[in-house]
Design an enzyme around this catalytic site. Structure first.
Site, PDB file in Angstrom:
ATOM      1  N   TYR A 165       0.836  -1.197   0.000  1.00 55.96           N
ATOM      2  CA  TYR A 165       0.000   0.000   0.000  1.00 55.96           C
ATOM      3  C   TYR A 165       0.877   1.256   0.000  1.00 55.96           C
ATOM      4  O   TYR A 165       0.659   2.179  -0.789  1.00 55.96           O
ATOM      5  CB  TYR A 165      -0.924  -0.008   1.224  1.00 55.96           C
ATOM      6  CG  TYR A 165      -1.881   1.161   1.274  1.00 55.96           C
ATOM      7  CD1 TYR A 165      -3.132   1.081   0.685  1.00 55.96           C
ATOM      8  CD2 TYR A 165      -1.532   2.347   1.915  1.00 55.96           C
ATOM      9  CE1 TYR A 165      -4.019   2.153   0.729  1.00 55.96           C
ATOM     10  CE2 TYR A 165      -2.407   3.414   1.957  1.00 55.96           C
ATOM     11  CZ  TYR A 165      -3.637   3.318   1.360  1.00 55.96           C
ATOM     12  OH  TYR A 165      -4.496   4.385   1.404  1.00 55.96           O
TER      13      TYR A 165
ATOM     14  N   HIS B  80       1.508   4.091  -3.132  1.00 55.91           N
ATOM     15  CA  HIS B  80       1.283   5.526  -2.946  1.00 55.91           C
ATOM     16  C   HIS B  80       2.556   6.337  -3.180  1.00 55.91           C
ATOM     17  O   HIS B  80       2.480   7.474  -3.641  1.00 55.91           O
ATOM     18  CB  HIS B  80       0.689   5.798  -1.562  1.00 55.91           C
ATOM     19  CG  HIS B  80      -0.784   5.591  -1.535  1.00 55.91           C
ATOM     20  ND1 HIS B  80      -1.352   4.352  -1.395  1.00 55.91           N
ATOM     21  CD2 HIS B  80      -1.812   6.468  -1.677  1.00 55.91           C
ATOM     22  CE1 HIS B  80      -2.670   4.465  -1.443  1.00 55.91           C
ATOM     23  NE2 HIS B  80      -2.976   5.735  -1.616  1.00 55.91           N
TER      24      HIS B  80
ATOM     25  N   TYR C 154      -2.570  16.633   1.265  1.00 59.01           N
ATOM     26  CA  TYR C 154      -3.172  15.301   1.404  1.00 59.01           C
ATOM     27  C   TYR C 154      -2.171  14.373   2.085  1.00 59.01           C
ATOM     28  O   TYR C 154      -1.056  14.200   1.609  1.00 59.01           O
ATOM     29  CB  TYR C 154      -3.527  14.786   0.013  1.00 59.01           C
ATOM     30  CG  TYR C 154      -4.450  13.590  -0.063  1.00 59.01           C
ATOM     31  CD1 TYR C 154      -4.774  12.830   1.046  1.00 59.01           C
ATOM     32  CD2 TYR C 154      -4.991  13.215  -1.274  1.00 59.01           C
ATOM     33  CE1 TYR C 154      -5.628  11.736   0.946  1.00 59.01           C
ATOM     34  CE2 TYR C 154      -5.846  12.126  -1.385  1.00 59.01           C
ATOM     35  CZ  TYR C 154      -6.153  11.392  -0.271  1.00 59.01           C
ATOM     36  OH  TYR C 154      -6.983  10.310  -0.378  1.00 59.01           O
TER      37      TYR C 154
ATOM     38  N   TRP D 159      -7.017   3.870 -10.630  1.00 58.77           N
ATOM     39  CA  TRP D 159      -6.353   3.790  -9.330  1.00 58.77           C
ATOM     40  C   TRP D 159      -7.127   2.884  -8.374  1.00 58.77           C
ATOM     41  O   TRP D 159      -6.547   2.050  -7.693  1.00 58.77           O
ATOM     42  CB  TRP D 159      -6.173   5.190  -8.736  1.00 58.77           C
ATOM     43  CG  TRP D 159      -5.466   5.164  -7.425  1.00 58.77           C
ATOM     44  CD1 TRP D 159      -6.013   5.339  -6.187  1.00 58.77           C
ATOM     45  CD2 TRP D 159      -4.081   4.938  -7.201  1.00 58.77           C
ATOM     46  NE1 TRP D 159      -5.060   5.225  -5.219  1.00 58.77           N
ATOM     47  CE2 TRP D 159      -3.854   4.984  -5.810  1.00 58.77           C
ATOM     48  CE3 TRP D 159      -2.993   4.697  -8.046  1.00 58.77           C
ATOM     49  CZ2 TRP D 159      -2.595   4.799  -5.250  1.00 58.77           C
ATOM     50  CZ3 TRP D 159      -1.744   4.510  -7.481  1.00 58.77           C
ATOM     51  CH2 TRP D 159      -1.555   4.559  -6.100  1.00 58.77           C
ATOM     52  N   TRP D 160      -8.431   3.034  -8.336  1.00 59.51           N
ATOM     53  CA  TRP D 160      -9.247   2.180  -7.466  1.00 59.51           C
ATOM     54  C   TRP D 160      -9.076   0.710  -7.822  1.00 59.51           C
ATOM     55  O   TRP D 160      -8.943  -0.131  -6.937  1.00 59.51           O
ATOM     56  CB  TRP D 160     -10.711   2.558  -7.573  1.00 59.51           C
ATOM     57  CG  TRP D 160     -11.111   3.832  -6.901  1.00 59.51           C
ATOM     58  CD1 TRP D 160     -10.370   4.601  -6.046  1.00 59.51           C
ATOM     59  CD2 TRP D 160     -12.372   4.482  -7.029  1.00 59.51           C
ATOM     60  NE1 TRP D 160     -11.094   5.695  -5.640  1.00 59.51           N
ATOM     61  CE2 TRP D 160     -12.325   5.639  -6.232  1.00 59.51           C
ATOM     62  CE3 TRP D 160     -13.519   4.203  -7.750  1.00 59.51           C
ATOM     63  CZ2 TRP D 160     -13.401   6.516  -6.116  1.00 59.51           C
ATOM     64  CZ3 TRP D 160     -14.593   5.067  -7.639  1.00 59.51           C
ATOM     65  CH2 TRP D 160     -14.534   6.212  -6.836  1.00 59.51           C
TER      66      TRP D 160
END
Length: 105
Positions: free
Chosen positions: A19, A23, A42, A77-78
């Site tokens: 993960y 990113h 963010y 991306w999802w």
């Protein structure tokens, strides 16, 4: 006016490193989609004991930001992230929106 947003999500315990790696290599088109949607400042934090993720971001316009869900970059991306975390049928991450109760400038 800047809107502060916070959400909870969940990543599977055996996927923490992946993960983070994904990113750290955010797709350029996804990075641009976020910027185009007015997202900034963010950050995502991980609780390694539970797999809970805390996301914080600021947006210029919440309605404009919400349109990101319909972009090809976001959908791609999802789909890429779906094997790593709890997701909805459309592959979007399951999120819990948090209500701000305090802010110190």
């Amino acid at each position: 006016m800047t809107v502060r947003m916070a959400q909870l999500m969940h990543v599977y315990s055996d996927q923490y490193e992946e993960y983070e790696r994904r990113h750290n290599n955010l797709f350029p088109d996804m990075r641009q989609a976020l910027k185009d949607a007015g997202a900034h400042n963010y950050s995502i934090y991980l609780d390694k004991k539970t797999g809970n993720l805390f996301a914080y971001l600021e947006v210029d316009d919440i309605e404009k930001y919400n349109q990101i869900a319909s972009t090809p970059a976001c959908k791609k991306w999802w789909a890429y992230m779906e094997p790593l975390m709890d997701t909805n049928p459309d592959k979007s991450p399951v999120t819990i929106d948090l209500h701000e109760v305090f802010h110190l400038d």
